[in-house]
Every structure is written in C-alpha cells, then in structure tokens.
Design a protein around this motif. Sequence first.
Motif, PDB file in Angstrom:
ATOM      1  N   LYS A 123      32.049  35.241  13.360  1.00 18.62           N
ATOM      2  CA  LYS A 123      31.440  36.417  12.749  1.00 18.62           C
ATOM      3  C   LYS A 123      32.191  36.768  11.479  1.00 18.62           C
ATOM      4  O   LYS A 123      33.319  36.331  11.269  1.00 18.62           O
ATOM      5  N   PHE A 140      31.077  20.382  19.441  1.00 21.49           N
ATOM      6  CA  PHE A 140      30.179  21.517  19.334  1.00 21.49           C
ATOM      7  C   PHE A 140      30.484  22.310  18.066  1.00 21.49           C
ATOM      8  O   PHE A 140      31.604  22.280  17.550  1.00 21.49           O
ATOM      9  N   LYS A 141      29.461  23.025  17.580  1.00 19.93           N
ATOM     10  CA  LYS A 141      29.618  23.838  16.373  1.00 19.93           C
ATOM     11  C   LYS A 141      30.565  25.011  16.628  1.00 19.93           C
ATOM     12  O   LYS A 141      30.513  25.623  17.685  1.00 19.93           O
ATOM     13  N   TRP A 158      33.330  28.308  20.416  1.00 24.13           N
ATOM     14  CA  TRP A 158      32.527  27.104  20.193  1.00 24.13           C
ATOM     15  C   TRP A 158      31.161  27.291  20.832  1.00 24.13           C
ATOM     16  O   TRP A 158      31.049  27.892  21.891  1.00 24.13           O
ATOM     17  N   SER A 159      30.128  26.763  20.192  1.00 23.48           N
ATOM     18  CA  SER A 159      28.781  26.834  20.732  1.00 23.48           C
ATOM     19  C   SER A 159      28.718  26.074  22.051  1.00 23.48           C
ATOM     20  O   SER A 159      29.421  25.086  22.241  1.00 23.48           O
ATOM     21  N   ASP A 160      27.855  26.528  22.944  1.00 22.60           N
ATOM     22  CA  ASP A 160      27.667  25.807  24.200  1.00 22.60           C
ATOM     23  C   ASP A 160      26.348  25.040  24.200  1.00 22.60           C
ATOM     24  O   ASP A 160      25.924  24.524  25.223  1.00 22.60           O
ATOM     25  N   ARG A 161      25.683  24.951  23.029  1.00 23.08           N
ATOM     26  CA  ARG A 161      24.400  24.269  22.988  1.00 23.08           C
ATOM     27  C   ARG A 161      24.124  23.449  21.731  1.00 23.08           C
ATOM     28  O   ARG A 161      23.225  22.648  21.717  1.00 23.08           O
ATOM     29  N   GLU A 162      24.869  23.659  20.664  1.00 29.05           N
ATOM     30  CA  GLU A 162      24.607  22.940  19.421  1.00 29.05           C
ATOM     31  C   GLU A 162      25.822  22.112  19.019  1.00 29.05           C
ATOM     32  O   GLU A 162      26.934  22.620  18.995  1.00 29.05           O
ATOM     33  N   GLN A 175      36.399  32.403  13.198  1.00 25.20           N
ATOM     34  CA  GLN A 175      35.871  31.669  14.345  1.00 25.20           C
ATOM     35  C   GLN A 175      36.258  32.390  15.637  1.00 25.20           C
ATOM     36  O   GLN A 175      37.408  32.742  15.852  1.00 25.20           O
ATOM     37  N   ILE A 221      31.504  28.833  16.315  1.00 25.35           N
ATOM     38  CA  ILE A 221      30.752  30.064  16.126  1.00 25.35           C
ATOM     39  C   ILE A 221      31.728  31.175  15.757  1.00 25.35           C
ATOM     40  O   ILE A 221      32.911  31.095  16.078  1.00 25.35           O
ATOM     41  N   TYR A 246      22.432  17.220  25.491  1.00 28.35           N
ATOM     42  CA  TYR A 246      23.066  17.289  24.178  1.00 28.35           C
ATOM     43  C   TYR A 246      23.682  15.928  23.866  1.00 28.35           C
ATOM     44  O   TYR A 246      23.946  15.144  24.752  1.00 28.35           O
ATOM     45  N   ASP A 300      27.921  19.848  16.138  1.00 29.08           N
ATOM     46  CA  ASP A 300      28.179  19.935  14.701  1.00 29.08           C
ATOM     47  C   ASP A 300      27.741  18.618  14.063  1.00 29.08           C
ATOM     48  O   ASP A 300      28.509  17.658  13.988  1.00 29.08           O
TER      49      ASP A 300
END
Length: 126
Positions: free
Chosen positions: A16, A11-12, A50-54, A47, A14, A115, A56
């Motif tokens: 900010k 997963f990607k 981790w994304s829960d839908r996309e 970081q 994530i 996914y 990497d």
Amino acid sequence: MNKVVFVEAFFKPIGKAETIKVPTGETKKGFFGGEKEVFRKEEQWVQTGWSDREIDGQRLAKDVAAAVDKLNEQGFEVMSLTDVTSGNYSWKYETKGGPGANGGWGYGYGYGYSYTEGIIVVAKKI
C-alpha cells in the motif's frame, strides 16, 4: 547431452501507499529558540506481504531469460519450455441442529484454483 533446469515462479508482492516524512536537510528555529529539522511528506509504496493468487509474471520472464542465457553460455540450445502448474483448495462443512431437534441443517462450500509454480527448461548440448 541434455540438461533440465527448473525456474521457480514467485508470487507478486502486495502493499500500500504510505505517507512518510523525509528530511529536507534544512533546519528552522523553534518556538523556544532551538533548531529543529524540516521534513516534507512523501508517498512511498510499502510491501505488506505476498499475493496468494497471482504470480509475478515480469520476474518470471526475467528469471527464464537469465536461465536461457546461462545455458547458451554453457553451449546448450533450448529445446522446450514447459510450465508447471500446482493447485490449492479449501472446504468446510458444518451441521446445525441434530436428530430429534426438529430436524437438522447444515452448509458447506469448497473451492480450488491452480497457479504456475515455475518453468522447466530442457536444453541440448550443441
């Protein structure tokens, strides 16, 4: 002779942008005559999980290329690449009120998604 390799998808990450203080290597005299270090503010991506839908996709492409290169070095020719799809779901149903209490009511919802879990590489010995 055939060989099958599974290349996992991740997963990607994530995160900010955060403002951090970076030392400049300089010092300056403080109010009471002491020296203190000089800092500058800089934005840096941090970081947070981790994304829960996309997945990497760029990392997956690099991992597949590395797996294919390794198979080629071992004398294999790639015959096929197949994606492996997994899924996840959630649901909830709740009732309110009840028999004898002016009727009852409730609500519910559900969702599902898929996914790419990874890639299966099938190769044949040359």
